[in-house]
Design a protein around this motif. Sequence first.
Motif, PDB file in Angstrom:
ATOM      1  N   LYS A  22      12.257  40.001  15.058  1.00  0.00           N
ATOM      2  CA  LYS A  22      12.256  40.900  15.737  1.00  0.00           C
ATOM      3  C   LYS A  22      13.962  41.713  15.772  1.00  0.00           C
ATOM      4  O   LYS A  22      15.084  41.261  15.836  1.00  0.00           O
ATOM      5  CB  LYS A  22      12.685  40.005  17.636  1.00  0.00           C
ATOM      6  CG  LYS A  22      10.986  39.454  17.927  1.00  0.00           C
ATOM      7  CD  LYS A  22      10.822  38.767  19.541  1.00  0.00           C
ATOM      8  CE  LYS A  22      10.183  38.163  19.721  1.00  0.00           C
ATOM      9  NZ  LYS A  22      10.220  36.609  20.504  1.00  0.00           N
ATOM     10  N   TRP A  24      15.590  45.392  17.626  1.00  0.00           N
ATOM     11  CA  TRP A  24      15.564  46.261  19.066  1.00  0.00           C
ATOM     12  C   TRP A  24      16.354  47.631  17.753  1.00  0.00           C
ATOM     13  O   TRP A  24      17.351  46.925  18.057  1.00  0.00           O
ATOM     14  CB  TRP A  24      15.814  45.703  19.518  1.00  0.00           C
ATOM     15  CG  TRP A  24      15.112  44.916  20.475  1.00  0.00           C
ATOM     16  CD1 TRP A  24      14.413  45.621  21.846  1.00  0.00           C
ATOM     17  CD2 TRP A  24      14.949  43.571  20.402  1.00  0.00           C
ATOM     18  NE1 TRP A  24      13.532  44.129  22.701  1.00  0.00           N
ATOM     19  CE2 TRP A  24      14.088  43.189  21.959  1.00  0.00           C
ATOM     20  CE3 TRP A  24      15.208  42.221  20.022  1.00  0.00           C
ATOM     21  CZ2 TRP A  24      13.075  42.077  21.913  1.00  0.00           C
ATOM     22  CZ3 TRP A  24      15.001  41.142  19.778  1.00  0.00           C
ATOM     23  CH2 TRP A  24      13.719  41.149  20.980  1.00  0.00           C
ATOM     24  N   THR A  25      15.807  48.197  18.186  1.00  0.00           N
ATOM     25  CA  THR A  25      16.501  49.610  17.517  1.00  0.00           C
ATOM     26  C   THR A  25      17.157  51.139  18.221  1.00  0.00           C
ATOM     27  O   THR A  25      15.914  50.920  19.967  1.00  0.00           O
ATOM     28  CB  THR A  25      15.251  50.464  16.528  1.00  0.00           C
ATOM     29  OG1 THR A  25      13.846  50.662  17.505  1.00  0.00           O
ATOM     30  CG2 THR A  25      15.371  49.593  15.624  1.00  0.00           C
ATOM     31  N   PRO A  30      11.467  54.990  16.303  1.00  0.00           N
ATOM     32  CA  PRO A  30      12.270  52.790  16.122  1.00  0.00           C
ATOM     33  C   PRO A  30      11.931  52.796  14.405  1.00  0.00           C
ATOM     34  O   PRO A  30      12.710  52.244  13.830  1.00  0.00           O
ATOM     35  CB  PRO A  30      11.489  52.154  16.691  1.00  0.00           C
ATOM     36  CG  PRO A  30      10.781  53.309  18.116  1.00  0.00           C
ATOM     37  CD  PRO A  30      11.061  54.475  17.305  1.00  0.00           C
ATOM     38  N   LEU A  31      11.175  53.568  14.231  1.00  0.00           N
ATOM     39  CA  LEU A  31      10.225  53.326  12.528  1.00  0.00           C
ATOM     40  C   LEU A  31      11.647  53.744  11.555  1.00  0.00           C
ATOM     41  O   LEU A  31      11.666  53.670  10.473  1.00  0.00           O
ATOM     42  CB  LEU A  31       9.325  53.993  12.105  1.00  0.00           C
ATOM     43  CG  LEU A  31       8.438  52.411  12.610  1.00  0.00           C
ATOM     44  CD1 LEU A  31       6.647  53.133  12.823  1.00  0.00           C
ATOM     45  CD2 LEU A  31       8.527  51.176  12.504  1.00  0.00           C
ATOM     46  N   LYS A  34      14.171  52.173   8.786  1.00  0.00           N
ATOM     47  CA  LYS A  34      13.493  51.916   7.191  1.00  0.00           C
ATOM     48  C   LYS A  34      14.158  53.346   5.901  1.00  0.00           C
ATOM     49  O   LYS A  34      14.069  53.148   5.306  1.00  0.00           O
ATOM     50  CB  LYS A  34      12.023  51.657   6.866  1.00  0.00           C
ATOM     51  CG  LYS A  34      11.437  52.537   7.521  1.00  0.00           C
ATOM     52  CD  LYS A  34       9.753  52.285   7.273  1.00  0.00           C
ATOM     53  CE  LYS A  34       9.149  53.744   7.491  1.00  0.00           C
ATOM     54  NZ  LYS A  34       9.645  54.055   8.325  1.00  0.00           N
ATOM     55  N   VAL A  53       8.912  46.556   7.986  1.00  0.00           N
ATOM     56  CA  VAL A  53       8.613  46.632   9.118  1.00  0.00           C
ATOM     57  C   VAL A  53       7.849  47.441   9.645  1.00  0.00           C
ATOM     58  O   VAL A  53       6.705  47.980   9.268  1.00  0.00           O
ATOM     59  CB  VAL A  53      10.155  47.872   9.718  1.00  0.00           C
ATOM     60  CG1 VAL A  53       9.618  49.023   9.065  1.00  0.00           C
ATOM     61  CG2 VAL A  53       9.921  47.552  11.152  1.00  0.00           C
ATOM     62  N   ARG A  54       7.335  46.547  11.197  1.00  0.00           N
ATOM     63  CA  ARG A  54       6.286  47.339  11.752  1.00  0.00           C
ATOM     64  C   ARG A  54       6.536  47.337  13.158  1.00  0.00           C
ATOM     65  O   ARG A  54       7.530  46.358  13.897  1.00  0.00           O
ATOM     66  CB  ARG A  54       5.008  46.581  11.168  1.00  0.00           C
ATOM     67  CG  ARG A  54       5.178  44.973  11.739  1.00  0.00           C
ATOM     68  CD  ARG A  54       3.983  43.925  11.383  1.00  0.00           C
ATOM     69  NE  ARG A  54       3.978  42.897  11.981  1.00  0.00           N
ATOM     70  CZ  ARG A  54       4.232  41.891  13.425  1.00  0.00           C
ATOM     71  NH1 ARG A  54       3.250  42.745  14.211  1.00  0.00           N
ATOM     72  NH2 ARG A  54       4.375  40.575  13.493  1.00  0.00           N
ATOM     73  N   GLU A  55       5.255  47.821  13.841  1.00  0.00           N
ATOM     74  CA  GLU A  55       5.724  48.181  15.852  1.00  0.00           C
ATOM     75  C   GLU A  55       4.890  47.258  16.376  1.00  0.00           C
ATOM     76  O   GLU A  55       3.802  46.064  15.945  1.00  0.00           O
ATOM     77  CB  GLU A  55       5.192  49.184  16.000  1.00  0.00           C
ATOM     78  CG  GLU A  55       6.236  50.435  16.085  1.00  0.00           C
ATOM     79  CD  GLU A  55       5.033  51.657  16.084  1.00  0.00           C
ATOM     80  OE1 GLU A  55       5.504  52.026  17.113  1.00  0.00           O
ATOM     81  OE2 GLU A  55       4.315  52.339  15.502  1.00  0.00           O
ATOM     82  N   HIS A  59       9.425  46.342  20.613  1.00  0.00           N
ATOM     83  CA  HIS A  59      10.223  45.992  19.119  1.00  0.00           C
ATOM     84  C   HIS A  59       9.712  46.243  18.171  1.00  0.00           C
ATOM     85  O   HIS A  59       8.361  46.167  17.872  1.00  0.00           O
ATOM     86  CB  HIS A  59      10.721  44.140  19.402  1.00  0.00           C
ATOM     87  CG  HIS A  59      10.011  43.025  19.315  1.00  0.00           C
ATOM     88  ND1 HIS A  59       9.753  42.234  20.490  1.00  0.00           N
ATOM     89  CD2 HIS A  59       9.690  42.391  18.082  1.00  0.00           C
ATOM     90  CE1 HIS A  59       8.177  41.892  20.091  1.00  0.00           C
ATOM     91  NE2 HIS A  59       8.820  41.764  18.691  1.00  0.00           N
ATOM     92  N   LEU A  60      10.106  45.885  16.860  1.00  0.00           N
ATOM     93  CA  LEU A  60      10.050  46.531  15.873  1.00  0.00           C
ATOM     94  C   LEU A  60       9.341  44.595  15.343  1.00  0.00           C
ATOM     95  O   LEU A  60      10.476  43.612  15.465  1.00  0.00           O
ATOM     96  CB  LEU A  60      10.542  46.852  15.185  1.00  0.00           C
ATOM     97  CG  LEU A  60      11.092  48.514  14.967  1.00  0.00           C
ATOM     98  CD1 LEU A  60      11.587  49.192  14.294  1.00  0.00           C
ATOM     99  CD2 LEU A  60       9.281  49.011  15.262  1.00  0.00           C
ATOM    100  N   ALA A  62      10.890  42.903  11.268  1.00  0.00           N
ATOM    101  CA  ALA A  62      11.357  43.106  10.237  1.00  0.00           C
ATOM    102  C   ALA A  62      11.242  42.269   9.181  1.00  0.00           C
ATOM    103  O   ALA A  62      11.354  40.879   9.364  1.00  0.00           O
ATOM    104  CB  ALA A  62      12.748  44.148  10.520  1.00  0.00           C
TER     105      ALA A  62
END
Length: 175
Positions: A22, A24-25, A30-31, A34, A53-55, A59-60, A62
């Motif tokens: 998980k 957290w950005t 958020p993406l 990368k 990375v995916r939503e 959170h993301l 990764a």
Amino acid sequence: MVAAPICVARIGAAHGVRGAVKLWTFTEDPLAVKDYGPLMTRDGARQFEVAHVREARDHLVATFKGIATREDAERLNGIELYVARDKLPETDEDEYYHADLIGLAAVNAANDPLGRVVAIHNFGAGDIIEIAPPRGATMLLPFTNAVVPTVDLAGGRVVIELPQEIEGDEAPTLT
């Protein structure tokens, strides 16, 4: 003087069995994590390159190159990830990186000292500026134009307009 690196994310718990975590950005997009190239620990001792990375819900999720097992991912929990300041986009007027505000003097409109900015928080309802006075408890104030009408990075200060009344200040009435 070299600018301090900027914290852009924090690694959370492992996600699944193939090395995902998980993430957290702390970026507007958020993406964008990368796009900054390798992310590093604050001291620069370790680097992590985002492989995928995916939503997710809040959170993301990764994966990092070289992290392939759940056990590897579990060892990363809690690590904050940084990038060099020059890899981040310039801010617009009235936009600031939190790191730029930490340490600024906090003064009132008459330029009387109130303390120093020690943190910017966001618990989900908007940004909060934390001011540490010379003595006593820190003040948590909304980071709005009404409360913080002036941010003077060049002058090293923020102007704080303290609210006249803070909800909960009055003693309860006993009957």
